[in-house]
Design a protein around this motif. Structure first.
Motif, mmCIF file in Angstrom:
data_model
loop_
_atom_site.group_PDB
_atom_site.id
_atom_site.type_symbol
_atom_site.label_atom_id
_atom_site.label_comp_id
_atom_site.label_asym_id
_atom_site.label_seq_id
_atom_site.Cartn_x
_atom_site.Cartn_y
_atom_site.Cartn_z
ATOM 1 N N LYS A 1 0.831 -1.048 0.088
ATOM 2 C CA LYS A 1 -0.131 -0.013 0.013
ATOM 3 C C LYS A 1 0.919 1.102 -0.018
ATOM 4 O O LYS A 1 1.817 1.547 0.887
ATOM 5 C CB LYS A 1 -0.837 -0.091 1.119
ATOM 6 C CG LYS A 1 -1.801 1.305 1.415
ATOM 7 C CD LYS A 1 -2.822 1.338 0.201
ATOM 8 C CE LYS A 1 -3.471 2.619 0.357
ATOM 9 N NZ LYS A 1 -4.509 2.874 -0.778
ATOM 10 N N VAL A 2 0.813 2.010 -1.094
ATOM 11 C CA VAL A 2 1.449 3.186 -1.281
ATOM 12 C C VAL A 2 0.822 4.478 -0.776
ATOM 13 O O VAL A 2 -0.595 4.885 -1.359
ATOM 14 C CB VAL A 2 2.193 3.353 -2.500
ATOM 15 C CG1 VAL A 2 2.716 4.734 -2.827
ATOM 16 C CG2 VAL A 2 3.335 2.282 -2.968
ATOM 17 N N SER A 3 1.381 5.472 -0.058
ATOM 18 C CA SER A 3 0.747 6.719 0.173
ATOM 19 C C SER A 3 1.681 7.882 0.211
ATOM 20 O O SER A 3 2.756 7.706 0.651
ATOM 21 C CB SER A 3 -0.058 6.478 1.435
ATOM 22 O OG SER A 3 0.883 6.235 2.489
ATOM 23 N N SER B 1 8.781 -5.288 -0.199
ATOM 24 C CA SER B 1 8.540 -5.092 -1.359
ATOM 25 C C SER B 1 9.714 -4.411 -2.392
ATOM 26 O O SER B 1 10.642 -3.758 -1.596
ATOM 27 C CB SER B 1 7.349 -4.230 -1.833
ATOM 28 O OG SER B 1 7.382 -2.888 -1.220
ATOM 29 N N TYR C 1 6.565 3.695 -6.645
ATOM 30 C CA TYR C 1 6.037 2.410 -7.115
ATOM 31 C C TYR C 1 6.506 1.346 -6.120
ATOM 32 O O TYR C 1 7.619 1.257 -5.743
ATOM 33 C CB TYR C 1 6.547 2.220 -8.423
ATOM 34 C CG TYR C 1 5.802 0.760 -9.064
ATOM 35 C CD1 TYR C 1 4.771 0.829 -9.873
ATOM 36 C CD2 TYR C 1 6.371 -0.590 -9.044
ATOM 37 C CE1 TYR C 1 4.050 -0.301 -10.486
ATOM 38 C CE2 TYR C 1 6.080 -1.508 -9.592
ATOM 39 C CZ TYR C 1 4.700 -1.475 -10.288
ATOM 40 O OH TYR C 1 4.271 -2.669 -10.847
ATOM 41 N N ARG D 1 6.040 -3.370 -5.069
ATOM 42 C CA ARG D 1 5.629 -4.554 -5.708
ATOM 43 C C ARG D 1 6.399 -5.654 -4.872
ATOM 44 O O ARG D 1 7.317 -5.817 -4.385
ATOM 45 C CB ARG D 1 6.018 -4.731 -7.161
ATOM 46 C CG ARG D 1 5.640 -6.233 -7.823
ATOM 47 C CD ARG D 1 6.166 -6.081 -9.139
ATOM 48 N NE ARG D 1 7.771 -6.068 -9.363
ATOM 49 C CZ ARG D 1 8.233 -5.755 -10.335
ATOM 50 N NH1 ARG D 1 7.617 -5.320 -11.530
ATOM 51 N NH2 ARG D 1 9.690 -5.339 -10.630
ATOM 52 N N GLY E 1 1.147 -8.442 -4.801
ATOM 53 C CA GLY E 1 0.499 -7.464 -5.194
ATOM 54 C C GLY E 1 1.558 -6.245 -5.779
ATOM 55 O O GLY E 1 2.521 -6.353 -5.425
ATOM 56 N N LYS E 2 1.000 -5.218 -6.194
ATOM 57 C CA LYS E 2 1.589 -3.946 -6.388
ATOM 58 C C LYS E 2 0.662 -2.789 -6.114
ATOM 59 O O LYS E 2 -0.596 -2.836 -6.153
ATOM 60 C CB LYS E 2 2.035 -4.018 -7.900
ATOM 61 C CG LYS E 2 1.081 -3.818 -8.884
ATOM 62 C CD LYS E 2 1.837 -4.096 -10.127
ATOM 63 C CE LYS E 2 0.379 -4.074 -11.348
ATOM 64 N NZ LYS E 2 1.017 -4.131 -12.694
ATOM 65 N N ASP E 3 1.448 -1.392 -5.974
ATOM 66 C CA ASP E 3 0.742 -0.337 -5.716
ATOM 67 C C ASP E 3 1.599 0.908 -5.943
ATOM 68 O O ASP E 3 2.761 0.668 -6.114
ATOM 69 C CB ASP E 3 0.207 -0.251 -4.442
ATOM 70 C CG ASP E 3 -0.899 1.076 -4.171
ATOM 71 O OD1 ASP E 3 -1.689 1.216 -5.201
ATOM 72 O OD2 ASP E 3 -0.996 1.368 -3.074
ATOM 73 N N ASP F 1 1.321 5.539 -6.533
ATOM 74 C CA ASP F 1 0.652 6.893 -6.432
ATOM 75 C C ASP F 1 1.751 7.924 -6.880
ATOM 76 O O ASP F 1 2.917 7.640 -7.104
ATOM 77 C CB ASP F 1 0.565 7.255 -4.926
ATOM 78 C CG ASP F 1 -0.535 8.148 -4.724
ATOM 79 O OD1 ASP F 1 -0.968 8.601 -5.853
ATOM 80 O OD2 ASP F 1 -1.106 8.274 -3.458
#
Length: 368
Positions: free
Chosen positions: A215-217, A243, A296, A298, A302-304, A306
């Protein structure tokens, strides 16, 4: 005068004697209850008065003679008669076990037999059998957590569950040998402790690891800076397992090119190392450095990503006061213009009305 009757009893070891002294042997109390902790030495009390020539024997719960007077007559060396005073015929059992529990009898060979019962209860401390209890567990978000804590002891121990939070034991209000938590989340992860208690306690800790996609924020989606200055972009990434993390500008990975222009730093921010901050420092900003930057992440689940916009502060900066002033002037000018039109309109209407009235009066005067 003594009268003795020889009667073979207790495997031929005892001789029943009747002494006529006017007083028969007596034992302190008919029943005594004794509780011992497994592994300790326990004393079963027996006080006999006026024994005379009679004999004292201890009988086991399985009706086996253990002692005769102060001698042990069994192969088990743990049994011993202790006589701190002349009337005491106490039975000591060393290294007592749960199998030793039961009903013991202290007997004097009178007719009928004088006997005392000692009920021995052996407390077995609570113990968790770690080989058949849960070890550290790894599972994914959404799965069900099963933890088992196999405890033995007598009486049967109760089992309670706790979660360790910052070194403190937090009661999660669950009891029983098995802990079940369905649909786990990343907040479920941590160290759990089961505690078995029956007067004595034992405990076991189990680590629970929950895996989840990244989860990227970002702290901000827009950052303004002047040409020639440095700016720093921070990206928080939560993931387990760890990741791959990097910054992109367009499709270009900034981890390798132009080390002087871009510098990345990675910081950990929690105990289990699932939360990290990836920092990108951009030095000596130029016009072609402005634009979108993408963080980014990964892993195997999964991946995410912003994106943050870095823009030229000088071009986009506008003073709120000047905006308000221009709007105010516009409104004022508009109001003045509107008022002026109204005044002109009113004047023209007045002049037209006066001319019509004058013409009407002239016509009437001519007719008459």
């Amino acid at each position: 005068m003594d009268i003795s009757l020889n009667i073979p009893v207790l495997f031929g070891f005892l001789k029943v004697s009747i002494a006529v002294y006017g007083v028969n042997p007596s034992i302190d109390s008919p029943v005594t209850n004794v509780t011992a902790l497994e592994g300790n030495t326990v004393t079963l009390p027996c006080v006999v008065k006026y024994l005379g020539e009679f004999k004292v024997v201890w009988i086991s719960p399985s009706s086996v003679a253990l002692t005769l007077d102060d001698r042990s007559i069994t192969d088990d060396a743990r049994y011993l008669v202790e006589r701190p005073f002349s009337q005491e015929w106490n039975l000591n059992i060393m290294n007592v076990t749960h199998q030793d529990a039961g009903q013991y009898r202290c007997q004097v060979n009178t007719v009928p037999v004088t006997s005392k019962t000692v009920n021995l209860a052996v407390l077995v401390p609570a113990k968790i059998i770690k080989d058949i209890s849960s070890r550290d567990v790894i599972l994914k978000e959404g799965e069900t957590l099963f933890l088992q804590c196999n405890a033995t002891g007598f009486p049967q121990p109760t089992v309670k569950w706790y979660k360790l939070q910052l070194g403190q034991k937090q009661d999660i209000h669950r009891s029983g040998d098995v802990l079940i938590i369905p649909n786990v989340t990343r907040q479920t992860a941590g160290t759990y402790e089961c505690v078995a208690y029956n007067g004595k306690s034992d405990s076991k800790k189990t680590r629970v690891i929950v895996q989840f996609a990244p989860k990227v924020s970002l702290l901000s989606k827009r950052i303004g800076q002047n040409v020639g200055k440095e700016t720093i972009l921070d990206c928080k990434i939560t993931a387990n397992p760890p990741s791959d993390m990097y910054w992109l500008k367009g499709n270009t990975n900034l981890d390798t090119p132009n080390k002087g222009k871009y510098q990345m730093r990675l910081y950990g921010s929690n105990i289990d190392n699932t939360v990290k901050t990836l920092s990108l420092a951009i030095s000596d900003l130029q016009k072609d450095d402005f634009g979108n930057y993408t963080c980014y992440a990964r892993n195997s689940l999964g991946k995410d990503f912003d994106t943050v916009l870095v823009y030229d502060y000088a071009i986009h900066f506008t003073t709120p006061a000047s905006i308000d002033t221009s709007q105010t002037n516009l409104q004022i000018n508009h109001s003045k213009a509107t008022g002026l039109s109204a005044d002109v309109s009113k004047g023209n209407h007045y002049m037209m009305t006066s001319s019509i009235l004058l013409l009407y009066i002239t016509m009437v005067f001519i007719i008459f």
